[in-house]
Design an enzyme around this catalytic site. Structure first.
Site, mmCIF file in Angstrom:
data_model
loop_
_atom_site.group_PDB
_atom_site.id
_atom_site.type_symbol
_atom_site.label_atom_id
_atom_site.label_comp_id
_atom_site.label_asym_id
_atom_site.label_seq_id
_atom_site.Cartn_x
_atom_site.Cartn_y
_atom_site.Cartn_z
ATOM 1 N N ASP A 132 0.977 -5.482 3.934
ATOM 2 C CA ASP A 132 2.368 -5.623 3.509
ATOM 3 C C ASP A 132 3.282 -6.104 4.645
ATOM 4 O O ASP A 132 3.085 -5.745 5.803
ATOM 5 C CB ASP A 132 2.815 -4.216 3.048
ATOM 6 C CG ASP A 132 4.034 -4.252 2.176
ATOM 7 O OD1 ASP A 132 4.620 -5.334 2.030
ATOM 8 O OD2 ASP A 132 4.386 -3.191 1.635
ATOM 9 N N ASN A 171 1.853 -0.181 -6.625
ATOM 10 C CA ASN A 171 2.377 1.060 -6.055
ATOM 11 C C ASN A 171 3.398 1.822 -6.895
ATOM 12 O O ASN A 171 4.229 2.538 -6.350
ATOM 13 C CB ASN A 171 2.987 0.773 -4.679
ATOM 14 C CG ASN A 171 1.901 0.581 -3.635
ATOM 15 O OD1 ASN A 171 0.959 1.352 -3.564
ATOM 16 N ND2 ASN A 171 2.021 -0.460 -2.846
ATOM 17 N N ASP A 217 -5.371 6.398 0.477
ATOM 18 C CA ASP A 217 -4.635 6.237 1.735
ATOM 19 C C ASP A 217 -4.993 7.354 2.710
ATOM 20 O O ASP A 217 -4.536 7.336 3.854
ATOM 21 C CB ASP A 217 -3.124 6.241 1.479
ATOM 22 C CG ASP A 217 -2.642 4.901 0.940
ATOM 23 O OD1 ASP A 217 -3.365 3.902 1.087
ATOM 24 O OD2 ASP A 217 -1.536 4.852 0.372
ATOM 25 N N ASP A 224 -2.394 -4.850 -4.612
ATOM 26 C CA ASP A 224 -1.868 -3.480 -4.655
ATOM 27 C C ASP A 224 -1.033 -3.239 -5.911
ATOM 28 O O ASP A 224 -0.627 -4.190 -6.613
ATOM 29 C CB ASP A 224 -1.032 -3.233 -3.390
ATOM 30 C CG ASP A 224 -1.110 -1.791 -2.914
ATOM 31 O OD1 ASP A 224 -1.359 -0.903 -3.739
ATOM 32 O OD2 ASP A 224 -0.901 -1.556 -1.702
HETATM 33 C C1 GLA Z 1 -0.072 1.174 -0.495
HETATM 34 C C2 GLA Z 1 -1.517 1.004 -0.074
HETATM 35 C C3 GLA Z 1 -1.606 0.914 1.419
HETATM 36 C C4 GLA Z 1 -0.742 -0.218 1.928
HETATM 37 C C5 GLA Z 1 0.689 -0.025 1.449
HETATM 38 C C6 GLA Z 1 1.547 -1.215 1.803
HETATM 39 O O1 GLA Z 1 0.407 2.425 -0.161
HETATM 40 O O2 GLA Z 1 -2.310 2.037 -0.552
HETATM 41 O O3 GLA Z 1 -2.934 0.711 1.828
HETATM 42 O O4 GLA Z 1 -1.249 -1.443 1.481
HETATM 43 O O5 GLA Z 1 0.744 0.151 0.049
HETATM 44 O O6 GLA Z 1 2.839 -1.099 1.365
#
Ligand code: GLA
Length: 724
Positions: free
Chosen positions: A368, A480, A548, A478
């Site tokens: 990111d 989120n 994560d 991703d």
């Molecule tokens: C999520 C992903 C991380 C990373 C962040 C970046 O949390 O799980 O590995 O890529 O986004 O914003």
């Protein structure tokens, strides 16, 4: 093989190990006579099941009271709705007059080799050599609604794949209030149910409870398969272990809302339905249209949990993942995220690359922060053009090329920040009522309305323009946030029940287009860690970022539990900077996945670099044959105690990797663990002790994991290699 006894109206689908036997009763109701191990003479044995009275009806034509039909079991393939069977039908389609009676009866069936792909959803592969399918055609008793029910059995593993397709041949639309993928009735409920609830950084915890009287549901209504539960669920006989007892696993080739529902009646019979969650679901099916449900996948094992687990692993590798290089070696990956988050520039990235190479990196991924105004997580999602003031991606990619490594990049295509060029230009691109007083944010971002083709096309055009200029080898995809507002201003009131599913179709459309156009790019799935770890995503992405959380204190369980249903080759696993465990411990655990790093490589000492390089070398040497394409055995479960032990064996049984984690440093002075899957005749050298023993020795006497003197071990890796 599919056989049909026309006289007895019995259809048997068998692969020589297991079988699924269906009886077409005189009223055209499909009854399941048996699901389980195959034996010689099975069909005749089952045909001898006594016929019972299936209930009484008042014939409205003649005014007579008669028997409704004869039946052999209460195990049905598709229960009716709104009539006598109250256990829960997989499909419910109300009539115009408000009646909800839905009752499908047999018209015909056909058998063929192979499996047909679905037209609208990711689905299983299988040629004539791989599997057999029986396809039933049924009709709703009072309407021109036709249901195709496909049931496929694989020959090389005990895997069943099944789904329904509903065709509306009436002249008016109908509304599907429930359209699940399968029903499975079992004559007894003597099982425990295992499922995997979780949360961010704690994905796939292990929960086990006896199948309950009444109803139990394992589900998601978040618009993604989710952290909260995973679509992988299994039933195990009460005393089943890793290598003994009956175990039946379930999964769905789908990434959105699901519902696995069990119902146990007073006779302790078990009724299962599985498919798209019917909460807030309603699909308007126009005259002449067909609706396909996702495919449900069932793995059957009479040899314990690993039998199920290995069947799923095999199926996913051989019959699901479409990435054409999946069987090849996967490079050691370095991801920039945890090392620098949003704070980088061209020079700092180049210095990361140089130091990452020292620990064996073969693929550098810029996470990111490289696009739009994305200098923190409040800005820029939706603006997929390089922030040239911040980074010179051409220079970075040229540097990777010069150093002989690959380059990859991060996207989050289904999202937008309210502060972005995309949102400023298209505030109507997000779901939610146009006059809503507020819209919910997660991580300062909104979901894009992927039920709308124009929105998907916009992101596609942006990604395509990027890929034309920057030919990357890898994309981390991703996701989120979850779907809260599942309302689209672009659809009328009677189609709002379609939005969750349509948003998923938008995801599959976009990733499908890109993976077809760029078949050599490896896509890795991600959703705040492992919030979208499912078969729908694996169809496109051969690996998924698992969590994560990389520190072994949680990771041990996350990886072990994920590997019960998904192959190690799909489990993205990185060594990070967390201080709780040593780099070596973290690296050994990451070996049991697709190995990588996520840290600041500039601060590693020479001895840490050396330690990590050594583990990366083990990965290079053994990953593809032993971990990626090998057979996995679960030996000790972290869900049952402090110790975790897994073993993977190469297909040719010449090498095996065994990991033992003893997280609480239990003092195990004489710990011996029996291995599995080795060739009894072969001699294997133990990398830790240097001694050589036969496969039989390791499997019967066991491998010695006793601590050295009184120093207890925290983590140990043993490599067994064949000694000529
Ligand atoms: C999520 C992903 C991380 C990373 C962040 C970046 O949390 O799980 O590995 O890529 O986004 O914003």
């Amino acid at each position: 093989m599919v056989s049909y006894n026309a006289e007895k109206r019995i259809i048997t689908l068998s692969n020589g190990n297991i079988s699924y036997v269906i009886y077409i009763n005189p009223n055209g109701v499909l009854e399941q006579l048996y699901f389980g191990k195959y034996w010689e003479g099975q069909e005749a044995d089952l045909a001898a099941l006594p016929v019972r009275d299936g209930g009484e009806i008042l014939d409205m034509q003649t005014g007579e009271m008669t028997h409704r039909h004869e039946t052999r079991t209460l195990c049905y393939e598709i229960s009716s709705h709104g009539l006598w069977d109250k256990r829960g039908a997989p499909i419910v389609i109300p009539k115009e007059n408000g009646s909800t009676v839905t009752d499908f009866r047999y018209l015909s069936h056909k058998a063929y080799k192979g499996i047909h792909p679905l037209a609208t959803l990711p689905s299983a592969k299988g040629g004539e050599e791989d599997c057999d399918t029986v396809e039933f055609l049924l009709k709703e008793t009072s309407r021109e609604l036709y249901l195709t029910y496909c049931l496929t059995l694989y020959r090389d593993s005990n895997i069943l794949v099944r789904h329904f397709a509903l065709e509306n041949k009436t002249s008016a639309p109908v509304f599907l209030d429930r359209a699940m993928s399968m029903q499975l009735d079992l004559p007894s409920s003597h099982y425990d149910i295992v499922h995997f609830p979780g949360r961010w950084a704690q994905e796939r915890d292990y929960e086990e409870n006896p199948v309950l009287d009444g109803v139990q549901e394992i589900s998601s209504n978040y618009g993604r398969s989710g952290h909260e539960e995973n679509p992988f669920v299994y039933l195990k006989e009460h005393k089943a272990t890793n290598d003994r007892g009956e175990v039946i696993g379930f999964n769905l080739i789908y990434s959105s809302n699901f519902k696995f529902r069990t119902f146990v009646n007073r006779d302790r019979q078990l009724h299962i339905t599985y498919g798209i969650n019917d909460e807030d679901f309603c699909w308007k099916l126009e005259a002449g249209e067909t609706f396909e449900t996702p495919q449900a996948v069932i793995a059957y094992s009479a040899e314990g949990i690993d039998g199920m687990s290995q069947a799923f692993h095999h199926f996913i590798r051989e019959h699901l993942i479409t990435y054409r290089h999946d069987k090849e070696y996967k490079p050691v990956l370095f991801n920039s995220w945890e090392g620098c988050y949003f704070n980088f520039n061209t020079e700092s990235v180049i210095s990361y690359i140089d130091d990452a190479i020292k620990i064996g990196t073969e693929l550098f991924v810029l996470d990111d922060g490289w696009f739009g105004a994305r200098n923190n997580d409040r800005l820029g999602l939706g603006d997929w053009y390089v922030n040239r003031q911040k980074v010179d991606l051409h220079k970075i990619m040229a540097h990777c090329k010069e150093k002989g490594i690959k380059f990859g990049i991060w996207f989050e295509p289904e999202m937008v920040n309210p502060v972005s060029d995309l949102y400023a230009a298209h505030p109507d691109y997000v779901p939610g009522e146009p006059d809503a007083a507020e819209l919910s944010l997660h991580r300062h971002q909104l979901h894009l309305d992927f039920s709308v083709k124009e929105v998907v096309d916009n992101i596609y055009a942006q990604m395509k323009a990027f890929l034309q200029e920057y030919p990357v080898s890898y994309i981390k995809w991703d996701y989120n946030r979850v779907v809260n507002e599942h309302f689209s201003r672009h659809y009328p009131a009677d189609r709002q029940g379609e939005i969750y599913h349509r948003m998923m179709l938008g995801y599959y459309d976009l990733i499908g287009r890109l993976t077809r156009e760029y078949p050599d790019i490896m896509f890795e799935g991600c959703s705040s860690g492992g919030g979208r770890f499912d078969l729908g995503t694996l169809y496109f992405c051969p690996q998924i970022w698992t969590s994560d959380e990389s520190d072994p204190s949680q990771r041990i369980a996350i990886q072990y539990n994920t590997s019960l249903g998904y192959p190690l080759s799909t489990i993205g696993a990185h060594v990070n900077d967390s201080k709780v465990s040593s780099y070596k411990t973290k690296a050994i655990l990451a070996l049991f996945g697709t190995y990588g790093y996520e840290m600041n490589p500039n601060i590693l000492t020479a001895s840490e670099q050396e330690e990590l390089r050594e583990i990366a070398e083990i990965y290079c040497k053994y990953h593809q044959s032993v971990i990626g394409n090998g057979t996995l055995y679960h030996l000790l479960s972290p869900n049952e105690g402090n110790l975790m032990c897994m073993q993977s064996v190469s297909k040719d049984q010449t090498a095996s990797l065994v990991i033992l984690m003893n997280y609480r440093k239990e003092h195990a002075q004489f710990r011996v663990i029996r291995l599995r899957g080795l060739d009894p005749e072969k001699q294997y050298k133990n990398s830790y002790t240097g001694t050589v023993h036969s496969g039989t020795f390791y499997m019967e006497r066991g491998i010695d994991f006793s601590s050295d003197g009184f120093a207890s071990i925290n983590c140990r890796l043993v490599i067994l290699t064949e000694e000529a």
